[in-house]
Design a protein around this motif. Structure first.
Motif, PDB file in Angstrom:
ATOM      1  N   ASN A  47     103.528  23.750 -10.625  1.00  0.00           N
ATOM      2  CA  ASN A  47     102.115  23.951 -10.966  1.00  0.00           C
ATOM      3  C   ASN A  47     101.768  23.281 -12.283  1.00  0.00           C
ATOM      4  O   ASN A  47     100.677  22.724 -12.457  1.00  0.00           O
ATOM      5  N   VAL A 104      88.654  26.610  -3.500  1.00  0.00           N
ATOM      6  CA  VAL A 104      88.712  26.118  -4.880  1.00  0.00           C
ATOM      7  C   VAL A 104      89.097  24.639  -4.900  1.00  0.00           C
ATOM      8  O   VAL A 104      88.536  23.853  -5.668  1.00  0.00           O
ATOM      9  N   SER A 154      99.128  20.370 -12.620  1.00  0.00           N
ATOM     10  CA  SER A 154      97.994  20.492 -13.541  1.00  0.00           C
ATOM     11  C   SER A 154      97.911  19.289 -14.469  1.00  0.00           C
ATOM     12  O   SER A 154      96.825  18.740 -14.704  1.00  0.00           O
ATOM     13  N   TYR A 198      95.832  27.249  -7.226  1.00  0.00           N
ATOM     14  CA  TYR A 198      94.999  28.456  -7.137  1.00  0.00           C
ATOM     15  C   TYR A 198      95.173  29.201  -5.809  1.00  0.00           C
ATOM     16  O   TYR A 198      94.538  30.240  -5.614  1.00  0.00           O
ATOM     17  N   ASN A 199      95.995  28.629  -4.920  1.00  0.00           N
ATOM     18  CA  ASN A 199      96.232  29.235  -3.610  1.00  0.00           C
ATOM     19  C   ASN A 199      94.916  29.501  -2.879  1.00  0.00           C
ATOM     20  O   ASN A 199      94.708  30.570  -2.287  1.00  0.00           O
ATOM     21  N   SER A 200      94.015  28.499  -2.955  1.00  0.00           N
ATOM     22  CA  SER A 200      92.693  28.665  -2.344  1.00  0.00           C
ATOM     23  C   SER A 200      92.144  27.319  -1.878  1.00  0.00           C
ATOM     24  O   SER A 200      91.871  26.451  -2.711  1.00  0.00           O
TER      25      SER A 200
END
Length: 233
Positions: free
Chosen positions: A4, A162, A8, A157-159
């Motif tokens: 992650n 998003v 990022s 964000y596990n979405s």
């Protein structure tokens, strides 16, 4: 560094590099070449710099992340699906973009982008530059914004939502250098359409082709229509 964290950093690096190119590539090239006015060769070189950004992010993904630049594997579809998808995406983007720009004009009475007016003379009958510009936008922007950024934001964000929203917003922001609200809202809308399609069907080739086609048709129209005249209304 965790995955992650690497993702990022890669997203930040991608956006910053693209933003720097959008904001400063022309002053930088002018300083090197001594050319003070916008020319076809200067604009061509600016597109080459964008390919360099793609190369840098490709190297980052391979050497630092140790993963493919597009972490979603492309799904295969029959040719009929490719054709139908490209046509549908094109008309959704064209009609939706036109309606949004019309609404923005009614609300703000915004004039045509000065940058687009300046670029019209450069693209005039320069079909190589038109094709190379559209190819650069289609390949580089889609690989970086949809292929690279979108799935990594989704993982962080596990979405999926998003991933779609942030990648589309970043895509819109990068077009703010054109100086008009329409040139941000239009790409933002297109970014959402492409991001949703990419999430649903996981095929970067289709949106690359559609992006190329959309920009090619737009530049060819601009090649034959005097947008200075249109901007006066």
């Amino acid at each position: 560094m965790s995955f992650n964290g690497k993702y990022s950093l890669g997203i930040l690096l991608t956006f910053v590099l693209l933003a720097l190119v959008m904001l400063y590539v022309f002053p930088f090239l002018s300083l090197i070449t001594g050319i003070k006015t916008m020319t076809a060769s200067l604009f061509l070189n600016s597109r080459i710099v964008i390919w360099v950004v793609l190369l840098l992010i490709f190297l980052y993904s391979k050497l630092i992340e140790k993963s493919p630049i597009t972490i979603w594997k492309d799904k295969k579809y029959p040719m009929s699906f490719y054709i139908g998808a490209v046509v549908c995406l094109y008309f959704i983007c064209a009609i939706g973009g036109a309606l949004l720009n019309g609404l923005i004009f009614l609300i703000t009475h915004e004039k045509m982008s000065d940058k687009l007016i300046q670029l019209q003379s450069i693209f005039k009958n320069n079909y190589f530059l038109i094709i190379f510009t559209c190819l650069t936008a289609g390949v580089v922007e889609e690989i970086l914004m949809r292929g690279y950024i979108q799935p990594r934001i989704e993982k962080i964000y596990n979405s999926p939502v998003v991933g779609i929203i942030i990648s589309a917003i970043l895509f819109g922001i990068l077009h703010s250098t054109y100086g008009t609200i329409g040139q941000v809202v239009g790409p933002l809308f297109i970014g959402v359409v492409f991001a949703v399609f990419y999430k649903l069907y996981s095929n970067i080739k289709i949106i690359i082709i559609c992006h190329f086609l959309f920009d090619f048709v737009s530049l060819m129209i601009m090649n034959f229509i005097d947008i200075k005249h249109l901007s006066a209304f």
